[in-house]
Structure formats: structure tokens, C-alpha cells
Scaffold this motif. Sequence first.
Motif, PDB file in Angstrom:
ATOM      1  N   LYS A   2     -36.957  -1.498  -5.972  1.00 51.21           N
ATOM      2  CA  LYS A   2     -35.585  -1.804  -6.365  1.00 51.21           C
ATOM      3  C   LYS A   2     -35.067  -3.037  -5.619  1.00 51.21           C
ATOM      4  O   LYS A   2     -34.349  -3.861  -6.185  1.00 51.21           O
ATOM      5  CB  LYS A   2     -34.680  -0.609  -6.123  1.00 51.21           C
ATOM      6  N   THR A   5     -36.338  -6.041  -7.329  1.00 54.07           N
ATOM      7  CA  THR A   5     -35.628  -6.200  -8.598  1.00 54.07           C
ATOM      8  C   THR A   5     -34.247  -6.793  -8.364  1.00 54.07           C
ATOM      9  O   THR A   5     -33.810  -7.671  -9.122  1.00 54.07           O
ATOM     10  CB  THR A   5     -35.510  -4.853  -9.340  1.00 54.07           C
ATOM     11  N   LYS A  29     -25.577  -3.776 -12.361  1.00 53.84           N
ATOM     12  CA  LYS A  29     -26.244  -2.577 -11.845  1.00 53.84           C
ATOM     13  C   LYS A  29     -27.134  -1.948 -12.912  1.00 53.84           C
ATOM     14  O   LYS A  29     -28.250  -1.498 -12.618  1.00 53.84           O
ATOM     15  CB  LYS A  29     -25.218  -1.568 -11.348  1.00 53.84           C
ATOM     16  N   ALA A  30     -26.640  -1.909 -14.148  1.00 55.58           N
ATOM     17  CA  ALA A  30     -27.439  -1.354 -15.248  1.00 55.58           C
ATOM     18  C   ALA A  30     -28.703  -2.183 -15.451  1.00 55.58           C
ATOM     19  O   ALA A  30     -29.795  -1.636 -15.658  1.00 55.58           O
ATOM     20  CB  ALA A  30     -26.617  -1.296 -16.527  1.00 55.58           C
ATOM     21  N   ASN A  33     -31.258  -1.380 -12.779  1.00 54.46           N
ATOM     22  CA  ASN A  33     -31.910  -0.090 -13.030  1.00 54.46           C
ATOM     23  C   ASN A  33     -32.938  -0.174 -14.147  1.00 54.46           C
ATOM     24  O   ASN A  33     -34.058   0.341 -14.013  1.00 54.46           O
ATOM     25  CB  ASN A  33     -30.865   0.988 -13.337  1.00 54.46           C
ATOM     26  N   ASN A  37     -37.060   0.037 -13.502  1.00 59.17           N
ATOM     27  CA  ASN A  37     -37.856   1.054 -14.195  1.00 59.17           C
ATOM     28  C   ASN A  37     -38.925   0.423 -15.083  1.00 59.17           C
ATOM     29  O   ASN A  37     -40.072   0.869 -15.099  1.00 59.17           O
ATOM     30  CB  ASN A  37     -36.942   1.959 -15.026  1.00 59.17           C
ATOM     31  N   LYS A  40     -41.756  -1.256 -12.836  1.00 59.74           N
ATOM     32  CA  LYS A  40     -42.175  -0.501 -11.644  1.00 59.74           C
ATOM     33  C   LYS A  40     -43.683  -0.492 -11.421  1.00 59.74           C
ATOM     34  O   LYS A  40     -44.139  -0.412 -10.292  1.00 59.74           O
ATOM     35  CB  LYS A  40     -41.628   0.918 -11.694  1.00 59.74           C
TER      36      LYS A  40
END
Length: 87
Positions: A2, A5, A29-30, A33, A37, A40
Motif C-alpha cells: 500500500k 501504491t 483514497k479509493a 485501494n 488490490n 498486489k
Amino acid sequence: TKAETIQMVALITSAYPNHDRFNSEEMIKAMVNVWANTFKDDDARIVSMAVAKHVQTSKWPPSIAEIREIMMTIQCPGPDNNLLLFG
């Protein structure tokens, strides 16, 4: 990770400060996320290189699909890299 990212998204939001997608903290923030994901299982160095290349060559913020395409050219350079995708 994260943290990696967040660095990539920070680069994108800094490179495209006037884009509507980055007007709110919630949207950023979205994006963090979703991108964390999505990428990853990928090598963060390759993703980062693809983001940097996109920022250097495009007027618009990248989609995930655009970053994936650039990643393919980084990992499999040459005219035949599409054969690996569509065989």
C-alpha cells in the motif's frame, strides 16, 4: 504494498493536478485501494516504471489497463509482445 501504491498515486495526482478525478480525498483514497488490490501480485518496480513512463508520455491520467500495457512492453520488449497476450 500500500505504501508503494500511495507513492505511485501521489506521482499521478501531482502530474495531473487539474484532473477532476483528483478533486477529493475520497476519490484518491479509493484509487489507492483499487490500485493496491489490482497490482498486489505484480513487481512494484515494474508498475512504478510503467506509471512513470505514462506520466512522461500522456496528457491524461492512466487507467489500470494502460499501465498493464506499458508493463508488458517493459517486461517483454519488442514487436512481438502482443503475441504473448493474444497468442
